[in-house]
Design a protein around this motif. Structure first.
Motif, PDB file in Angstrom:
ATOM      1  N   GLU A  77       0.818  -1.211   0.000  1.00  9.16           N
ATOM      2  CA  GLU A  77       0.000   0.000   0.000  1.00  9.16           C
ATOM      3  C   GLU A  77       0.858   1.271   0.000  1.00  9.16           C
ATOM      4  OE1 GLU A  77      -3.808   1.941   2.398  1.00  9.16           O
ATOM      5  OE2 GLU A  77      -2.901   0.089   3.137  1.00  9.16           O
ATOM      6  N   ILE A  78       0.554   2.158  -0.951  1.00  8.73           N
ATOM      7  CA  ILE A  78       1.272   3.432  -1.035  1.00  8.73           C
ATOM      8  C   ILE A  78       0.531   4.466  -0.199  1.00  8.73           C
ATOM      9  CG2 ILE A  78       2.420   3.057  -3.260  1.00  8.73           C
ATOM     10  CD1 ILE A  78       0.054   4.682  -4.531  1.00  8.73           C
ATOM     11  N   ASN A  79       1.250   5.502   0.186  1.00 11.09           N
ATOM     12  CA  ASN A  79       0.690   6.542   1.031  1.00 11.09           C
ATOM     13  C   ASN A  79       0.180   7.693   0.167  1.00 11.09           C
ATOM     14  OD1 ASN A  79       0.061   8.269   3.079  1.00 11.09           O
ATOM     15  ND2 ASN A  79       2.152   8.526   3.815  1.00 11.09           N
ATOM     16  N   ILE A  80      -1.116   7.638  -0.161  1.00  9.56           N
ATOM     17  CA  ILE A  80      -1.730   8.722  -0.932  1.00  9.56           C
ATOM     18  C   ILE A  80      -2.945   9.233  -0.166  1.00  9.56           C
ATOM     19  CG2 ILE A  80      -0.909   8.064  -3.236  1.00  9.56           C
ATOM     20  CD1 ILE A  80      -3.607   6.631  -3.675  1.00  9.56           C
ATOM     21  N   ASP A  81      -3.369  10.438  -0.508  1.00 16.71           N
ATOM     22  CA  ASP A  81      -4.485  11.047   0.213  1.00 16.71           C
ATOM     23  C   ASP A  81      -5.811  10.337  -0.074  1.00 16.71           C
ATOM     24  OD1 ASP A  81      -6.039  12.946  -1.955  1.00 16.71           O
ATOM     25  OD2 ASP A  81      -3.897  12.687  -2.386  1.00 16.71           O
TER      26      ASP A  81
END
Length: 144
Positions: A77-81
């Motif tokens: 999982e990437i850290n995006i808004d």
């Protein structure tokens, strides 16, 4: 094997680094050491995705990127808004080649502003540069 000029050139921009096979490998190794390799893996997956020609492949590749990087509790999982994540989730059933562009831009920006400068200051990068500078100096020594 890249030469010293090439290794030094990686410091010019994230693009130069990502476009170079050895640079990319060194950057990935660095990100792994920081437990953030999902960012470059996501970016690469998006680059590959945008080259997809077949509509059936677009759907399956989009789903794979979504399940690997975007959905809640994804393995990488990437850290995006929230807004960007929600937008992708709403459009994943009918994906387009640009459906990950916003997320890819965010991750690129994160790498450019955060990971990339740390990579350039890292011992691993400094050692590569030094090793190649030393290698170049030896080549120019006159044979006696």
């Amino acid at each position: 094997r890249s030469n010293a000029g090439e290794t030094m050139a990686w410091s010019e921009s994230v693009d130069t680094l990502l476009a170079n096979k050895d640079g990319l490998a060194a950057f990935r190794t660095f990100l792994k050491s920081e437990f953030s390799e999902e960012n470059v893996e996501f970016w690469l997956a998006c680059e590959d995705f945008k080259k997809t020609k077949s509509s059936t492949k677009i759907a399956s590749k989009a789903q794979k990127i979504y399940s690997d990087f975007i959905q809640a509790d994804a393995p990488k999982e990437i850290n995006i808004d929230f807004h960007t994540k929600t937008h992708i989730s709403q459009n994943i059933s009918e994906p387009t080649l640009s459906c990950f562009d916003d997320a890819q831009r965010l991750i690129y920006s994160l790498m450019a502003k955060d990971s990339f400068p740390r990579f350039l200051r890292s011992e691993a990068y400094q050692k590569l540069v030094k090793k190649q500078q030393n290698g170049n100096q030896k080549r120019w020594l006159p044979v006696l």
